[in-house]
Design a protein around this motif. Structure first.
Motif, PDB file in Angstrom:
ATOM      1  N   ARG A  21       0.833  -1.220   0.000  1.00 46.35           N
ATOM      2  CA  ARG A  21       0.000   0.000   0.000  1.00 46.35           C
ATOM      3  C   ARG A  21       0.863   1.264   0.000  1.00 46.35           C
ATOM      4  NH1 ARG A  21      -3.073  -3.154   3.733  1.00 46.35           N
ATOM      5  NH2 ARG A  21      -4.960  -3.879   2.687  1.00 46.35           N
ATOM      6  N   THR A  22       1.933   1.264   0.769  1.00 46.54           N
ATOM      7  CA  THR A  22       2.813   2.427   0.788  1.00 46.54           C
ATOM      8  C   THR A  22       3.497   2.599  -0.560  1.00 46.54           C
ATOM      9  OG1 THR A  22       3.174   2.190   3.164  1.00 46.54           O
ATOM     10  CG2 THR A  22       4.775   3.521   1.950  1.00 46.54           C
ATOM     11  N   LEU A  23       3.991   1.525  -1.137  1.00 45.69           N
ATOM     12  CA  LEU A  23       4.649   1.614  -2.441  1.00 45.69           C
ATOM     13  C   LEU A  23       3.684   2.009  -3.553  1.00 45.69           C
ATOM     14  CD1 LEU A  23       7.104  -1.407  -2.289  1.00 45.69           C
ATOM     15  CD2 LEU A  23       7.672   1.031  -2.237  1.00 45.69           C
ATOM     16  N   PRO A  56       3.192   4.867 -11.147  1.00 39.33           N
ATOM     17  CA  PRO A  56       2.894   5.933 -12.111  1.00 39.33           C
ATOM     18  C   PRO A  56       1.393   6.067 -12.352  1.00 39.33           C
ATOM     19  CG  PRO A  56       4.677   4.546 -12.898  1.00 39.33           C
ATOM     20  CD  PRO A  56       4.106   3.869 -11.679  1.00 39.33           C
ATOM     21  N   VAL A  57       0.963   7.291 -12.587  1.00 40.75           N
ATOM     22  CA  VAL A  57      -0.441   7.561 -12.886  1.00 40.75           C
ATOM     23  C   VAL A  57      -0.692   7.204 -14.352  1.00 40.75           C
ATOM     24  CG1 VAL A  57      -2.208   9.359 -13.027  1.00 40.75           C
ATOM     25  CG2 VAL A  57      -0.546   9.388 -11.166  1.00 40.75           C
ATOM     26  N   SER A  69      -2.618   8.954  -6.634  1.00 34.15           N
ATOM     27  CA  SER A  69      -3.057  10.237  -7.176  1.00 34.15           C
ATOM     28  C   SER A  69      -2.032  11.330  -6.872  1.00 34.15           C
ATOM     29  CB  SER A  69      -4.403  10.639  -6.569  1.00 34.15           C
ATOM     30  OG  SER A  69      -4.234  10.968  -5.200  1.00 34.15           O
ATOM     31  N   ARG A  70      -2.136  12.415  -7.593  1.00 36.46           N
ATOM     32  CA  ARG A  70      -1.272  13.577  -7.348  1.00 36.46           C
ATOM     33  C   ARG A  70      -1.375  14.028  -5.889  1.00 36.46           C
ATOM     34  NH1 ARG A  70       1.302  17.719  -9.923  1.00 36.46           N
ATOM     35  NH2 ARG A  70       1.318  19.711  -8.807  1.00 36.46           N
ATOM     36  N   THR A  71      -2.589  14.112  -5.367  1.00 41.63           N
ATOM     37  CA  THR A  71      -2.785  14.565  -3.985  1.00 41.63           C
ATOM     38  C   THR A  71      -2.085  13.636  -3.003  1.00 41.63           C
ATOM     39  OG1 THR A  71      -4.866  15.630  -4.546  1.00 41.63           O
ATOM     40  CG2 THR A  71      -4.529  15.078  -2.230  1.00 41.63           C
ATOM     41  N   LEU A 131       7.795  12.890 -11.017  1.00 42.52           N
ATOM     42  CA  LEU A 131       8.873  12.935 -10.041  1.00 42.52           C
ATOM     43  C   LEU A 131       8.698  11.931  -8.907  1.00 42.52           C
ATOM     44  CD1 LEU A 131       9.398  16.780  -9.705  1.00 42.52           C
ATOM     45  CD2 LEU A 131      10.929  15.144 -10.808  1.00 42.52           C
ATOM     46  N   LEU A 132       7.471  11.684  -8.493  1.00 42.04           N
ATOM     47  CA  LEU A 132       7.209  10.747  -7.395  1.00 42.04           C
ATOM     48  C   LEU A 132       6.621   9.442  -7.913  1.00 42.04           C
ATOM     49  CD1 LEU A 132       5.856  13.173  -4.636  1.00 42.04           C
ATOM     50  CD2 LEU A 132       8.123  12.140  -4.810  1.00 42.04           C
ATOM     51  N   SER A 133       7.182   8.948  -8.998  1.00 45.75           N
ATOM     52  CA  SER A 133       6.745   7.673  -9.557  1.00 45.75           C
ATOM     53  C   SER A 133       7.958   6.757  -9.728  1.00 45.75           C
ATOM     54  CB  SER A 133       6.073   7.868 -10.920  1.00 45.75           C
ATOM     55  OG  SER A 133       4.844   8.513 -10.771  1.00 45.75           O
ATOM     56  N   ILE A 134       7.724   5.488  -9.486  1.00 52.24           N
ATOM     57  CA  ILE A 134       8.763   4.465  -9.652  1.00 52.24           C
ATOM     58  C   ILE A 134       8.187   3.401 -10.566  1.00 52.24           C
ATOM     59  CG2 ILE A 134      10.133   2.713  -8.476  1.00 52.24           C
ATOM     60  CD1 ILE A 134       9.807   4.347  -5.894  1.00 52.24           C
TER      61      ILE A 134
END
Length: 193
Positions: free
Chosen positions: A85-87, A92-93, A109-111, A187-190
């Motif tokens: 869940r954390t990962l 990616p969106v 989500s972005r939020t 930026l916050l996607s792996i």
């Protein structure tokens, strides 16, 4: 370790986990393998010490804060489902997610990505990033490359620019507003596989 039905059968509530996180069964199997490679005691739980064996986190100045994000509310251990869940926040969106207006907000989500980043700063969990908290992050990120006076000036200017209500701190809404033109989704996607 390949993905197969016997691996999926070992995972508690795997169907709900896949639905909630948006990970494919292949991704979940890959994460299951990674989880168990970190779980040296084979107890089905990870501690902060287990995360500290990840070399990328060990050299990251924010490594401890990232690790702490996996352990909400002072928890000492997390199970596989909490790990996933954390990962999932970093998944990616997808284009289809961006268009679904009436569906619940997905974990990635972005939020939610912004909330994860905000919580790395807001260490006292008061819902605001104080001057002191921002200064701590900057010290960690730049080390001795910048003088203390320069860091304090950067901190003051950043707070001043983002603080819309004049309380000398940055709320989550102000944080979101200050980053509205930044491609946080990227930026916050792996990529997990």
């Amino acid at each position: 370790m390949g993905c197969n039905s016997s691996t999926l059968a070992k995972i508690h509530n795997v169907e709900e986990l896949i639905l909630e996180t948006g990970f494919s069964s292949s991704h979940v199997c890959h994460l299951y393998s990674r989880f168990h490679s970190l779980d040296k005691d084979d107890k089905g739980l990870l501690s902060r010490a287990d995360f500290q064996t990840i070399s990328e986190l060990a050299v990251n100045p924010l490594g401890d804060r990232i690790i702490n994000a996996f352990f909400p509310d002072g928890m000492d251990l997390i199970d596989f489902n909490s790990f996933v869940r954390t990962l999932a926040c970093f998944r990616p969106v997808e284009e289809s997610q961006k268009k679904e207006l009436n569906s619940p907000e997905p974990i990635n989500s972005r939020t939610n990505k912004l909330m994860f980043a905000f919580q790395l700063y807001d260490q006292d969990k008061d819902g605001k990033i104080s001057n002191y908290e921002l200064l701590q992050i900057l010290r960690m990120m730049v080390g001795v490359q910048v003088t203390e006076e320069q860091l304090e000036n950067i901190t003051d200017r950043t707070i001043q620019e983002a603080d819309l209500d004049g309380d000398n701190a940055i709320s989550f809404e102000e944080f979101k507003k200050s980053l509205e033109k930044m491609d946080v989704e990227h930026l916050l996607s792996i990529r997990f596989i």
